[in-house]
Structure formats: structure tokens, C-alpha cells
Design an enzyme around this catalytic site. Structure first.
Site, PDB file in Angstrom:
ATOM      1  N   ASP A 162      -5.777  -3.363  -2.551  1.00 49.13           N
ATOM      2  CA  ASP A 162      -4.755  -3.042  -1.560  1.00 49.13           C
ATOM      3  C   ASP A 162      -4.059  -4.273  -0.969  1.00 49.13           C
ATOM      4  O   ASP A 162      -4.698  -5.194  -0.471  1.00 49.13           O
ATOM      5  CB  ASP A 162      -5.403  -2.243  -0.435  1.00 49.13           C
ATOM      6  CG  ASP A 162      -4.416  -1.522   0.441  1.00 49.13           C
ATOM      7  OD1 ASP A 162      -3.580  -2.182   1.078  1.00 49.13           O
ATOM      8  OD2 ASP A 162      -4.462  -0.276   0.485  1.00 49.13           O
TER       9      ASP A 162
ATOM     10  N   SER B  56       0.822  -1.203   0.000  1.00 48.05           N
ATOM     11  CA  SER B  56       0.000   0.000   0.000  1.00 48.05           C
ATOM     12  C   SER B  56       0.866   1.269   0.000  1.00 48.05           C
ATOM     13  O   SER B  56       1.692   1.443  -0.879  1.00 48.05           O
ATOM     14  CB  SER B  56      -0.972  -0.040   1.189  1.00 48.05           C
ATOM     15  OG  SER B  56      -2.029   0.868   0.999  1.00 48.05           O
TER      16      SER B  56
END
Length: 319
Positions: free
Chosen positions: A214, A84
Site C-alpha cells: 500500500d 491506495s
């Protein structure tokens, strides 16, 4: 050289430091092409530090403080993994950006006084950060993926993992298969975009016949990707902590995003019961929401104590 041998006394601290110093000297003297040409073949264990940068939204700006601490020690990671926001910052570091350059980039993107990032998204008269992040709800997120892609192209200045100064790997989540996907070769930008595709903010990324979101959903701090290839693994968890509101009731966005943090905290806890990194850092960042990038200076100040902590822990390992 294996760190376990250092710990057992088979390799002296002096020999370890000499080798680290020699590696740093060579890294500083060789041109980029020579560094890449002399890099160890994938899968072989390298000597030095591996840096695993975790997910956490705006709190992830604390990663820059960790990078700054390593620079003050005269150390450069030999491998980096990220998830991320950790994938974004890790990619920039692997591409040759130093801590000062990263801070300058953040200041340029999100100048002081712009206010809350999410609020700014809906204010059409705002500039700077809005030049990058444009409303695109129809695509499954708030962020226009094409604008984000162009930003990465201009900022990274690298096209593939192989072009990077430092070996780098990122995690993403296969939305339909509900499993982790690791990227460490080939095109660089799609995997970073996928790893940073926080649901509700960034749209999913279609890449290699997968729908990716993510990486923090399955591996928030991917230190397991590099542990067997370096001597000292530094893992950085930037999920931070949240302040309880006076009425004890979270707002809508807090409820959504803090749910991710709760999930990630439990994944990290389970990972550490199975395999503990050599150094595990949790910068003491509190009260920062996932999109509070305008609070960069506050984040740096809160995370500052991690510098001394990292230095102490490295000295302890080296004896």
C-alpha cells in the site's frame, strides 16, 4: 501560467478564467487521440488543477464527492495522483469515468443490504461483491489478486498510463527497502494493484523486481508529485475519524486498521509542515471502517459539505 503570478497580481483573474475556459472548451471538443497528442511533455508545468487523492479504505469513496464538486464547477483535473483507494478512483477518473459512473459502479459492486464487507467475505452464499473479492489468505491477504486484476482490466479499459485521458501517477511502498515508489508510465494495472495492497486485505504485488504494498504507508496523500506541474493543487485526505466504542476498547480489526490511519495521519502532518498544498480537504467522514464499502450512501452524505468548501477555496484563490 503560474499561479504565483496570479496571486502577485501579474496575471489578472479575468485572464486566468479565460485561459481555464479555453482549455475546458478545447478539452470538450477534441477527440481523445488529439487530447493525448497535445498533452504537455512530462516535467513541464501545466495550467489548471491537480488532484491528489489519498488513502483511507472505504472512506475513500468520499473522493467521488470531490470529483462531483469539480464537475459542478465545470472543471476537470489536468493531473491526478493517488495512493491506495485514491489510486483506484484516480485511475478511473483519469480513464474517463465521471462521478455518476463511479457511484453506479460502487452500487453495482456493493449493493445496499449486503452488510459488512468483511463479514460478507466469509458468507459463501453472498454474491456481487464476492464475485470480485474472494478469500485468498494463503497469498497474504483476503482478496484474490487475479480476480481484482480482471476487474481492473474490465473497468479501466486502459492498459498503460499513456492511454489515459489525464496524466496520472500513483505511489506504492517497497516492502523490503521501506521506501516510496512512484509509477507514471508503462503498464497501468500492476501499479494500481500495488498502491491498493493494504496489508492483510490485499496480498503484496511483485513487480519490477520489487515486493510492493500500500502506497499510503509512505505517502498517504501524494500532492507533492504534482504541485510543480499545475497551478492549483487540491489534496484530499480521507482517513476520516473513528468513534470511540462505549467500553473504550477497539476490536481486533479496528486495532489493526486504525493503526494504519494513525501512521498516515502523522505522515500527512509532517508533509504539510514542509509543503502545504493550495487546497487541503478532509471530508468529514466518521465512524467508517476500512472495509465498510456497503455504507457508500452514508459516506457520500457525510462528505457532502466538502463540495461547498472546495468551491469557496477555489474562489478565494482566484480572488
Amino acid at each position: 501560467m503560474n499561479l504565483s503570478n496570479v496571486i502577485r497580481g501579474h496575471v489578472s483573474r479575468r485572464d486566468f478564467l479565460i485561459r481555464m475556459g479555453r482549455a475546458a472548451l478545447i478539452a470538450g471538443m477534441l477527440p481523445l487521440s488529439a487530447k493525448n497528442a497535445n498533452a504537455e511533455a512530462k516535467g513541464k508545468k501545466s495550467s489548471g488543477i491537480g488532484l491528489a487523492l489519498g488513502s483511507g479504505g472505504a472512506s475513500g469513496l468520499a473522493h467521488i464527492v470531490v470529483v462531483e464538486a469539480l464537475e459542478e464547477l465545470g472543471l476537470q483535473p489536468e493531473r491526478i495522483s493517488g495512493s491506495s483507494i485514491g489510486a483506484l478512483i484516480g485511475g478511473l477518473v483519469a480513464a474517463g469515468h465521471d462521478a455518476k459512473g463511479l457511484k453506479d459502479l460502487v452500487a453495482e459492486m456493493v449493493p445496499e443490504g449486503i452488510g459488512n464487507w468483511l463479514g460478507a467475505v466469509f458468507e459463501k452464499d453472498q454474491v456481487n461483491v464476492l464475485d470480485l473479492f474472494e478469500l485468498d489468505i494463503g497469498a497474504g491477504g483476503l482478496v484474490d489478486p487475479e480476480t481484482f486484476r480482471l476487474f481492473l482490466e474490465d473497468t479501466l479499459g486502459k492498459e498503460t498510463f499513456e492511454d489515459l485521458d489525464i496524466p496520472f501517477s500513483v505511489t506504492a511502498t517497497d516492502f523490503w527497502e521501506r521506501e516510496m515508489v512512484v509509477f507514471d508510465s508503462g503498464p497501468l494495472i500492476p501499479p494500481i494493484m500495488a498502491s491498493a495492497a493494504l496489508p492483510g486485505v490485499f496480498p503484496p504485488v511483485e513487480y519490477q523486481d520489487r515486493l510492493l504494498v500500500d502506497g499510503g504507508m509512505v505517502n498517504p496523500v501524494p500532492y507533492d508529485l504534482i504541485m510543480d506541474r499545475v497551478d492549483i493543487t487540491v489534496a484530499v485526505d480521507v482517513t476520516g475519524t473513528r468513534k470511540r466504542p462505549e467500553d473504550g476498547k477497539p476490536g481486533y480489526l479496528d486495532l489493526i486498521f486504525n493503526t494504519f490511519d494513525i501512521m498516515q495521519a502523522n505522515v500527512i502532518r509532517q508533509m504539510r509542515t514542509k509543503q502545504e498544498p493550495d487546497i487541503f480537504l478532509q471530508p468529514p467522514v466518521t465512524g467508517i471502517r476500512v472495509l465498510d464499502f456497503h455504507k457508500a450512501k452514508e459516506i457520500y452524505e457525510q462528505a457532502a459539505p466538502v463540495k461547498d468548501e472546495l468551491k469557496r477555496k477555489i474562489e478565494k484563490i482566484l480572488g
